[in-house]
Design a protein around this motif. Structure first.
Motif, PDB file in Angstrom:
ATOM      1  N   LYS A  25      37.975  19.788  31.425  1.00  0.00           N
ATOM      2  CA  LYS A  25      37.078  20.010  31.342  1.00  0.00           C
ATOM      3  C   LYS A  25      36.503  19.402  32.706  1.00  0.00           C
ATOM      4  O   LYS A  25      37.109  18.935  33.720  1.00  0.00           O
ATOM      5  CB  LYS A  25      35.574  19.391  30.323  1.00  0.00           C
ATOM      6  CG  LYS A  25      35.716  20.210  29.598  1.00  0.00           C
ATOM      7  CD  LYS A  25      35.508  22.197  29.180  1.00  0.00           C
ATOM      8  CE  LYS A  25      35.372  22.095  27.507  1.00  0.00           C
ATOM      9  NZ  LYS A  25      34.632  23.671  28.012  1.00  0.00           N
TER      10      LYS A  25
ATOM     11  N   GLN B  76      34.807  17.656  35.503  1.00  0.00           N
ATOM     12  CA  GLN B  76      33.807  16.282  35.341  1.00  0.00           C
ATOM     13  C   GLN B  76      33.531  16.651  36.926  1.00  0.00           C
ATOM     14  O   GLN B  76      31.736  16.483  37.163  1.00  0.00           O
ATOM     15  CB  GLN B  76      34.366  15.386  35.196  1.00  0.00           C
ATOM     16  CG  GLN B  76      33.398  14.340  34.642  1.00  0.00           C
ATOM     17  CD  GLN B  76      33.298  13.444  36.160  1.00  0.00           C
ATOM     18  OE1 GLN B  76      33.753  13.168  36.824  1.00  0.00           O
ATOM     19  NE2 GLN B  76      31.553  13.055  35.637  1.00  0.00           N
TER      20      GLN B  76
ATOM     21  N   GLU C  94      37.457  17.207  27.059  1.00  0.00           N
ATOM     22  CA  GLU C  94      36.249  16.823  25.872  1.00  0.00           C
ATOM     23  C   GLU C  94      36.673  17.812  25.075  1.00  0.00           C
ATOM     24  O   GLU C  94      36.814  19.139  25.439  1.00  0.00           O
ATOM     25  CB  GLU C  94      35.234  17.352  26.975  1.00  0.00           C
ATOM     26  CG  GLU C  94      33.853  17.543  25.918  1.00  0.00           C
ATOM     27  CD  GLU C  94      32.770  17.972  27.202  1.00  0.00           C
ATOM     28  OE1 GLU C  94      32.114  16.712  27.762  1.00  0.00           O
ATOM     29  OE2 GLU C  94      32.663  18.513  27.084  1.00  0.00           O
ATOM     30  N   ASP C  95      36.442  17.273  23.861  1.00  0.00           N
ATOM     31  CA  ASP C  95      37.255  18.424  22.550  1.00  0.00           C
ATOM     32  C   ASP C  95      38.600  19.262  22.834  1.00  0.00           C
ATOM     33  O   ASP C  95      38.421  19.539  22.007  1.00  0.00           O
ATOM     34  CB  ASP C  95      35.552  19.374  22.238  1.00  0.00           C
ATOM     35  CG  ASP C  95      34.466  18.591  21.657  1.00  0.00           C
ATOM     36  OD1 ASP C  95      34.571  17.438  21.666  1.00  0.00           O
ATOM     37  OD2 ASP C  95      33.545  19.206  21.953  1.00  0.00           O
TER      38      ASP C  95
ATOM     39  N   VAL D 198      32.506  19.977  31.483  1.00  0.00           N
ATOM     40  CA  VAL D 198      31.463  18.806  30.727  1.00  0.00           C
ATOM     41  C   VAL D 198      30.298  19.041  30.185  1.00  0.00           C
ATOM     42  O   VAL D 198      29.155  19.832  31.076  1.00  0.00           O
ATOM     43  CB  VAL D 198      32.099  17.242  31.191  1.00  0.00           C
ATOM     44  CG1 VAL D 198      33.523  17.175  31.506  1.00  0.00           C
ATOM     45  CG2 VAL D 198      31.291  17.028  31.986  1.00  0.00           C
ATOM     46  N   ARG D 199      29.719  18.667  29.078  1.00  0.00           N
ATOM     47  CA  ARG D 199      28.520  18.942  28.695  1.00  0.00           C
ATOM     48  C   ARG D 199      27.445  18.027  29.759  1.00  0.00           C
ATOM     49  O   ARG D 199      27.043  18.254  29.366  1.00  0.00           O
ATOM     50  CB  ARG D 199      28.777  18.770  27.005  1.00  0.00           C
ATOM     51  CG  ARG D 199      29.262  20.242  26.400  1.00  0.00           C
ATOM     52  CD  ARG D 199      29.105  19.488  24.748  1.00  0.00           C
ATOM     53  NE  ARG D 199      29.418  18.457  24.090  1.00  0.00           N
ATOM     54  CZ  ARG D 199      30.497  18.230  23.735  1.00  0.00           C
ATOM     55  NH1 ARG D 199      31.831  19.147  23.940  1.00  0.00           N
ATOM     56  NH2 ARG D 199      31.065  16.881  23.484  1.00  0.00           N
TER      57      ARG D 199
ATOM     58  N   ASN E 182      44.126  11.861  29.573  1.00  0.00           N
ATOM     59  CA  ASN E 182      42.240  12.701  29.328  1.00  0.00           C
ATOM     60  C   ASN E 182      42.144  12.493  30.539  1.00  0.00           C
ATOM     61  O   ASN E 182      40.784  13.259  31.097  1.00  0.00           O
ATOM     62  CB  ASN E 182      41.917  11.797  28.571  1.00  0.00           C
ATOM     63  CG  ASN E 182      42.094  11.791  27.367  1.00  0.00           C
ATOM     64  OD1 ASN E 182      42.380  12.817  26.155  1.00  0.00           O
ATOM     65  ND2 ASN E 182      42.290  10.830  26.538  1.00  0.00           N
TER      66      ASN E 182
END
Length: 174
Positions: free
Chosen positions: A144, A146, A139-140, A49-50, A105
């Motif tokens: 991802k 986390q 994510e998007d 994740v970003r 999610n």
């Protein structure tokens, strides 16, 4: 359910979506390990994740609360060279995935992991096994990592024998 002609299409679609999500999470983890072995910091970065990562790789590598910190350490180690040869060549093998979807999610998973490194900097071969415990988020539109925490299981280091033929490792990334 199938024998009497009454197929619950909604239930079937939900089950297929669940299987597809689990498969995507497994592919994400395999991409992560492949990026490690192929010395690809950009692909490595894209597995996390970003913002808000929670990474704990134990006493050997430490903990991180941001993917960029982890990518920086990864790049510093994985891309270290002596002339035309890599100083560290890694082999990451993950197996026995156990993925549980929390909702559409969010998921958690655990993996058994086997690792080997040809460490030319110190002249040793390192082998270890670990357990990964992960949390995954969408994510998007993509799964991802986390959170990722490891628990060491076994490990051994031994010297590279004098005169050993050591392969060069992966090609230099472009």
């Amino acid at each position: 359910m199938f024998g009497d002609g009454d197929v619950d299409v909604r239930d079937l679609a939900r089950r297929v979506a669940r299987l597809e999500a689990i498969q995507e999470i497994e592919r994400l983890k395999y991409r992560y390990w492949r990026a490690c072995d192929s010395k690809d910091p950009d692909a490595f970065r894209e597995c996390f994740v970003r913002e808000g990562a929670d990474i704990d790789y134990g006493s050997g590598l430490g903990g991180f609360d941001d993917r960029e910190q982890l990518v920086e350490l990864y790049s510093k180690l994985a891309l270290r060279r002596d002339g035309n040869r890599w100083l560290y060549n890694d082999i990451h093998h993950g197996m026995h995935p156990d993925i549980e979807l929390i909702d559409a999610n969010t998921a958690v998973g655990s993996w058994t992991f086997w690792f080997m490194r040809v460490n030319l900097a110190d002249g040793v071969v390192e082998q270890a096994s670990l357990e990964y415990r992960d949390r995954y988020l969408v994510e998007d539109g993509k799964w991802k990592i986390q959170s990722s925490h490891v628990t060491p299981l076994t490990g051994v280091n031994f010297p590279i024998p004098e005169g050993a033929n050591v392969a060069p490792g992966p090609a230099v990334p472009k």
